[in-house]
Design an enzyme around this catalytic site. Structure first.
Site, short mmCIF file in Angstrom:
data_model
loop_
_atom_site.label_atom_id
_atom_site.label_comp_id
_atom_site.label_asym_id
_atom_site.label_seq_id
_atom_site.Cartn_x
_atom_site.Cartn_y
_atom_site.Cartn_z
CG ASN A 12 -23.63 -30.07 -21.02
OD1 ASN A 12 -23.85 -31.26 -21.65
ND2 ASN A 12 -23.73 -29.22 -21.76
CD1 TRP A 13 -21.04 -35.27 -18.18
CD2 TRP A 13 -21.09 -37.21 -18.19
NE1 TRP A 13 -20.29 -35.39 -17.08
CE2 TRP A 13 -20.76 -37.38 -17.09
CE3 TRP A 13 -21.12 -38.61 -19.52
CZ2 TRP A 13 -20.75 -38.41 -16.57
CZ3 TRP A 13 -21.05 -39.61 -18.63
CH2 TRP A 13 -20.89 -39.92 -16.75
CE LYS A 14 -21.12 -27.91 -23.21
NZ LYS A 14 -20.39 -26.98 -23.88
CG HIS A 98 -26.39 -25.94 -24.13
ND1 HIS A 98 -25.17 -25.59 -25.12
CD2 HIS A 98 -25.75 -25.33 -22.82
CE1 HIS A 98 -24.57 -25.11 -24.61
NE2 HIS A 98 -24.16 -25.76 -22.96
CD GLU A 100 -21.87 -26.40 -26.61
OE1 GLU A 100 -22.43 -27.46 -26.22
OE2 GLU A 100 -21.60 -25.78 -26.25
CD GLU A 170 -25.13 -23.11 -19.61
OE1 GLU A 170 -23.96 -23.32 -19.01
OE2 GLU A 170 -24.75 -23.13 -20.52
N GLY A 176 -17.36 -22.05 -22.75
CA GLY A 176 -15.89 -23.31 -23.18
C GLY A 176 -14.49 -22.24 -23.19
CB SER A 216 -15.42 -21.15 -17.89
OG SER A 216 -15.26 -20.70 -19.84
N GLY A 237 -19.66 -27.72 -18.09
CA GLY A 237 -19.29 -28.25 -19.74
C GLY A 237 -17.99 -28.99 -19.50
N GLY A 238 -16.88 -28.19 -19.63
CA GLY A 238 -15.94 -29.08 -19.98
C GLY A 238 -15.21 -30.09 -18.78
C1 PEP Z 1 -21.69 -25.47 -20.97
O1 PEP Z 1 -21.37 -25.71 -21.79
O2 PEP Z 1 -22.98 -25.97 -20.33
C2 PEP Z 1 -20.59 -25.18 -20.12
C3 PEP Z 1 -20.99 -24.05 -19.35
O3 PEP Z 1 -19.27 -25.30 -20.70
P1 PEP Z 1 -18.45 -24.89 -20.27
O4 PEP Z 1 -17.96 -25.52 -18.49
O5 PEP Z 1 -17.14 -25.28 -20.91
O6 PEP Z 1 -17.73 -23.16 -19.89
#
Ligand code: PEP
Length: 254
Positions: A12-14, A98, A100, A170, A176, A216, A237-238
Site C-alpha cells: 500500500n503505497w498510500k 483502511h 487511515e 491491521e 506505521g 510494521s 505500508g512503509g
Molecule cells: C498499512 O498502512 O496498511 C500498513 C500496514 O503500514 P505499515 O506497514 O507502514 O505499518
C-alpha cells in the site's frame, strides 16, 4: 511453506510516489521478484500512477490494486473514482476501509460494506481492513471490535463474494509505528476472524478466505508472521516503498 491458501502480499503505497518514482519502484520489483510463483504479489499505487504502472507490469507476476473507490457506479460525485474506471487499468484488487480512511475520512462499516458490494459487482477483489486501536486492545475489547467491524463491513456479501474477498487484520497501534503485533497476537486475531467467518459463511468459505496481517511488516519479521497457520499474507505500508525491503519481505515469506 505448506498452506492450502496462497500467500498474498500487497504494498500500500498510500500518498507516495510520483509517476516517475512509481515506475522506478515497480520496475525494480519486476526484476527482483520475476521468479516468485508462490505468492500473489500486488502493488497499490496512488490513482495517478495506475495507468503507467499498469502498462509496466503487463507480462509480469505483479498485479495491480487501488487504495480506495466509490460505492457508486457512476454520477455526480466530485472527486470520486468508480470501480469501472479502475478496471480500465486492469486493477484487480481494491483496499477498502483502511484505518487511515476510517480515521480521517470517517468511513463507517456500513459505507465499507457498500463499497465491497460495488467492488464485487465490477469483479474487483476487495481487501477489507479491520483492526483495533491500542486503547481498545488495552481495554480487552479486541475481539468485540473485530466482530463489530466484520459484521458491519461484510454485511450483504454472499458466500461466493466472501470467498473472493481478502481480509487484512491491521491493529491500528502497529501501523506505521515500527511496533508489529507479535506472531502470537497476530495468529490469535486471525484465528478469531476465521472462526467468525465459519459461523457466518460456513467452514468451506472460512477455510478459503485469505487473511493478511498488516502493521510494521519488515523483512526481519515477515517469515515468522507469515508462518502462522492463519496468516495468509501481508498488507505492507512503509516497507513497500523501497524495492529492497518489499522484495525481501516477499522472498522471506516463501
Ligand atoms: C498499512 O498502512 O496498511 C500498513 C500496514 O503500514 P505499515 O506497514 O507502514 O505499518
Amino acid at each position: 511453506m505448506n498452506k492450502d491458501r496462497k500467500l498474498i502480499i500487497a504494498g500500500n503505497w498510500k500518498m507516495n510516489k510520483t509517476v516517475a518514482e512509481a515506475l522506478d519502484l515497480v520496475n525494480g520489483l519486476k526484476r527482483e521478484l520475476a521468479n516468485v510463483k508462490e505468492v500473489d504479489i500486488v502493488v497499490c499505487p496512488p490513482f495517478t500512477a495506475l495507468s503507467e504502472v499498469s502498462k509496466a507490469i503487463l507480462d509480469s507476476n505483479i498485479r495491480l490494486g487501488a487504495q480506495n473507490m466509490s460505492e457508486h457506479a457512476v454520477g455526480a460525485y466530485t472527486g470520486e473514482i468508480a470501480a469501472v474506471m479502475l478496471k480500465e487499468f486492469s486493477v484487480r484488487y481494491v483496499i477498502l476501509g483502511h484505518s487511515e480512511r476510517r480515521q480521517y475520512q470517517k468511513e463507517s462499516n456500513d459505507l465499507i460494506a457498500r463499497k465491497a458490494l460495488a467492488a464485487h459487482a465490477a469483479a474487483l477483489k476487495p481487501i477489507i481492513c479491520i483492526g483495533e486501536t491500542l486503547q481498545e486492545r488495552e481495554a480487552g475489547r479486541t475481539e468485540a471490535v473485530l466482530e463489530e467491524q466484520l459484521t458491519g463491513s461484510l454485511a450483504g456479501l454472499s458466500p461466493e463474494q466472501m470467498e473472493e474477498t481478502i481480509l487484512a487484520y491491521e491493529p491500528v497501534w502497529a501501523i506505521g509505528t515500527g511496533r508489529n503485533a507479535t506472531s502470537e497476537q497476530a495468529q490469535a486475531a486471525h484465528a478469531f476472524i476465521r472462526r467468525w467467518l465459519s459461523t457466518k459463511f460456513g467452514d468451506t468459505v472460512a477455510r478459503r478466505v485469505r487473511i493478511q496481517y498488516g502493521g510494521s511488516v519488515k523483512p526481519s519479521n515477515a517469515r515468522e508472521l507469515m508462518s502462522q497457520p492463519d496468516v495468509d499474507g501481508a498488507l505492507v505500508g512503509g516497507a513497500s516503498l523501497e524495492v529492497r525491503s518489499f522484495s525481501d519481505i516477499v522472498k522471506n515469506s516463501i
